[in-house]
Design a protein around this motif. Sequence first.
Motif, PDB file in Angstrom:
ATOM      1  N   ALA A 242       0.811  -1.212   0.000  1.00 46.57           N
ATOM      2  CA  ALA A 242       0.000   0.000   0.000  1.00 46.57           C
ATOM      3  C   ALA A 242       0.845   1.262   0.000  1.00 46.57           C
ATOM      4  CB  ALA A 242      -0.933  -0.002   1.214  1.00 46.57           C
ATOM      5  N   GLY A 243       2.133   1.164   0.294  1.00 44.66           N
ATOM      6  CA  GLY A 243       3.017   2.319   0.265  1.00 44.66           C
ATOM      7  C   GLY A 243       2.908   3.184   1.506  1.00 44.66           C
ATOM      8  N   LEU A 244       3.844   4.132   1.601  1.00 41.39           N
ATOM      9  CA  LEU A 244       3.906   5.074   2.715  1.00 41.39           C
ATOM     10  C   LEU A 244       3.972   6.497   2.177  1.00 41.39           C
ATOM     11  CD1 LEU A 244       6.581   3.186   4.860  1.00 41.39           C
ATOM     12  CD2 LEU A 244       4.149   3.395   5.428  1.00 41.39           C
ATOM     13  N   ASP A 245       3.307   7.416   2.843  1.00 34.17           N
ATOM     14  CA  ASP A 245       3.264   8.811   2.402  1.00 34.17           C
ATOM     15  C   ASP A 245       3.203   9.700   3.644  1.00 34.17           C
ATOM     16  OD1 ASP A 245       2.906  11.264   1.256  1.00 34.17           O
ATOM     17  OD2 ASP A 245       1.121  10.729   0.104  1.00 34.17           O
ATOM     18  N   ASN A 246       4.242  10.517   3.848  1.00 31.96           N
ATOM     19  CA  ASN A 246       4.234  11.414   4.996  1.00 31.96           C
ATOM     20  C   ASN A 246       3.987  12.866   4.602  1.00 31.96           C
ATOM     21  OD1 ASN A 246       6.769  12.404   4.075  1.00 31.96           O
ATOM     22  ND2 ASN A 246       7.864  10.878   5.283  1.00 31.96           N
ATOM     23  N   GLY A 247       3.555  13.094   3.352  1.00 30.59           N
ATOM     24  CA  GLY A 247       3.229  14.440   2.914  1.00 30.59           C
ATOM     25  C   GLY A 247       4.391  15.416   2.977  1.00 30.59           C
ATOM     26  N   GLY A 248       5.605  14.910   2.910  1.00 27.54           N
ATOM     27  CA  GLY A 248       6.790  15.761   3.003  1.00 27.54           C
ATOM     28  C   GLY A 248       7.269  16.010   4.414  1.00 27.54           C
ATOM     29  N   ASP A 249       6.539  15.509   5.408  1.00 21.34           N
ATOM     30  CA  ASP A 249       6.894  15.736   6.804  1.00 21.34           C
ATOM     31  C   ASP A 249       7.678  14.544   7.340  1.00 21.34           C
ATOM     32  OD1 ASP A 249       7.084  16.769   9.341  1.00 21.34           O
ATOM     33  OD2 ASP A 249       5.045  16.225   9.938  1.00 21.34           O
ATOM     34  N   GLY A 250       8.918  14.398   6.865  1.00 18.01           N
ATOM     35  CA  GLY A 250       9.769  13.311   7.329  1.00 18.01           C
ATOM     36  C   GLY A 250      10.390  13.624   8.676  1.00 18.01           C
ATOM     37  N   ARG A 251      10.982  12.584   9.303  1.00 16.11           N
ATOM     38  CA  ARG A 251      11.572  12.757  10.624  1.00 16.11           C
ATOM     39  C   ARG A 251      13.038  12.326  10.683  1.00 16.11           C
ATOM     40  NH1 ARG A 251       8.139  15.728  11.187  1.00 16.11           N
ATOM     41  NH2 ARG A 251       6.458  15.834  12.738  1.00 16.11           N
ATOM     42  N   LEU A 252      13.608  11.864   9.570  1.00 20.60           N
ATOM     43  CA  LEU A 252      15.015  11.477   9.571  1.00 20.60           C
ATOM     44  C   LEU A 252      15.869  12.658   9.147  1.00 20.60           C
ATOM     45  CD1 LEU A 252      14.867   7.897   7.984  1.00 20.60           C
ATOM     46  CD2 LEU A 252      15.012   8.519  10.395  1.00 20.60           C
ATOM     47  N   ARG A 253      16.881  12.949   9.942  1.00 22.35           N
ATOM     48  CA  ARG A 253      17.732  14.107   9.687  1.00 22.35           C
ATOM     49  C   ARG A 253      19.177  13.673   9.464  1.00 22.35           C
ATOM     50  NH1 ARG A 253      15.017  18.779  11.595  1.00 22.35           N
ATOM     51  NH2 ARG A 253      13.067  18.266  12.682  1.00 22.35           N
ATOM     52  N   ALA A 254      19.885  14.445   8.644  1.00 24.63           N
ATOM     53  CA  ALA A 254      21.302  14.190   8.447  1.00 24.63           C
ATOM     54  C   ALA A 254      22.052  14.481   9.749  1.00 24.63           C
ATOM     55  CB  ALA A 254      21.837  15.059   7.316  1.00 24.63           C
ATOM     56  N   ILE A 255      23.222  13.874   9.907  1.00 19.36           N
ATOM     57  CA  ILE A 255      24.026  14.024  11.120  1.00 19.36           C
ATOM     58  C   ILE A 255      25.099  15.088  10.883  1.00 19.36           C
ATOM     59  CG2 ILE A 255      25.564  12.859  12.721  1.00 19.36           C
ATOM     60  CD1 ILE A 255      24.134  10.269  12.006  1.00 19.36           C
ATOM     61  N   LEU A 256      25.277  15.978  11.871  1.00 13.61           N
ATOM     62  CA  LEU A 256      26.267  17.044  11.792  1.00 13.61           C
ATOM     63  C   LEU A 256      27.405  16.793  12.757  1.00 13.61           C
ATOM     64  CD1 LEU A 256      23.888  20.134  11.711  1.00 13.61           C
ATOM     65  CD2 LEU A 256      25.044  19.081   9.786  1.00 13.61           C
ATOM     66  N   GLY A 257      28.457  17.589  12.607  1.00 13.72           N
ATOM     67  CA  GLY A 257      29.561  17.533  13.551  1.00 13.72           C
ATOM     68  C   GLY A 257      29.204  18.254  14.837  1.00 13.72           C
ATOM     69  N   SER A 258      30.232  18.532  15.640  1.00 16.33           N
ATOM     70  CA  SER A 258      29.993  19.073  16.980  1.00 16.33           C
ATOM     71  C   SER A 258      29.433  20.487  16.951  1.00 16.33           C
ATOM     72  CB  SER A 258      31.289  19.034  17.788  1.00 16.33           C
ATOM     73  OG  SER A 258      32.308  19.757  17.120  1.00 16.33           O
ATOM     74  N   GLY A 259      29.438  21.146  15.792  1.00 14.56           N
ATOM     75  CA  GLY A 259      28.902  22.498  15.718  1.00 14.56           C
ATOM     76  C   GLY A 259      27.439  22.553  15.360  1.00 14.56           C
ATOM     77  N   GLY A 260      26.731  21.429  15.420  1.00 14.52           N
ATOM     78  CA  GLY A 260      25.331  21.375  15.013  1.00 14.52           C
ATOM     79  C   GLY A 260      24.413  22.055  15.994  1.00 14.52           C
ATOM     80  N   PRO A 261      23.108  22.092  15.677  1.00 12.79           N
ATOM     81  CA  PRO A 261      22.131  22.731  16.569  1.00 12.79           C
ATOM     82  C   PRO A 261      22.194  22.121  17.961  1.00 12.79           C
ATOM     83  CG  PRO A 261      21.145  22.136  14.472  1.00 12.79           C
ATOM     84  CD  PRO A 261      22.492  21.494  14.500  1.00 12.79           C
ATOM     85  N   PRO A 262      22.355  22.917  18.997  1.00 11.19           N
ATOM     86  CA  PRO A 262      22.542  22.366  20.347  1.00 11.19           C
ATOM     87  C   PRO A 262      21.233  21.997  21.024  1.00 11.19           C
ATOM     88  CG  PRO A 262      22.646  24.753  20.415  1.00 11.19           C
ATOM     89  CD  PRO A 262      22.479  24.379  18.964  1.00 11.19           C
TER      90      PRO A 262
END
Length: 294
Positions: A242-262
Amino acid sequence: PWDTAGNDTRSKLEVADWFVPGFVVSAHYEATPRLDLAGWYRWSDSIHAKGDLQVLAPYYDNNGTPRSAPLETRADDAATVGMGVPMEVRLGLRWHQPFGPARPLAAERFRHDADPVRDPLRDDLYDVELDLSWAQNSSADTTEIRFRPGINVNGLPGSVPTNADRPTGYRDSFGARLGGQWNLLRDRLGLRLGTWVESPAVKAEYLTVTGVPALRGGLGGGPVFRVGMADLEFGYQYLWNAGLDNGGDGRLRAILGSGGPPGGPNAFRSWHTVNGGKITQHASVVSVGGVVRF
């Protein structure tokens, strides 16, 4: 500034866990001469893997084009990965309509006990089986990825995050399978037909292209031929999804180094998600198999 291509890296993990203990327990009960009941349970320890990290950076130039020779940083024996393996439970019942008495199987001539061999192709006119299943996928809702502190990429101030856990969004799923076999020629030829369906095993906001465990199922069948002591099995199955559709509202984020959002659950993650969208899947499967009885 958190998502400029010039700051992107490409990381590779090589980890291994050479021993994952587990067990399977099953039971079969002949409730009546025509009705069989069965249960099955599987448990496995989680995967606890350890290994090496490779980081290529900077991987892109300022135009977003991959560099021909990005610099490499290696950290041996610096990464650990933990993954849960869901436990599973299956319950089944089988109704079968026996034939009358038949000649012994060829394999029975070599047995050293007097107990008869149950053989559906020889002993039954037809059978119908229903199986119900449950998988505790929620036990694997996060892939734990940890790194040794103080890993700097190419000597720059930014360091590899010590916690790079990835949510999977897995949830428990339930399934049902219904199938049967009708024996056209006793001890020679049978036809099989079956279908199955399983509930979604992942939340749509965590969809990925590596698997689509949405509401899904299949329909298949095929013949089984007996040639001497061997059963030759041929099958075809169509798998729908049946597939999956989140309407563009995904929850997986790329990983940053130590300077990322705190702070918060998205610490050291990109401001933007990388899996917003829709995905579907289907497949056709052809199988060939054989069983030799001895």
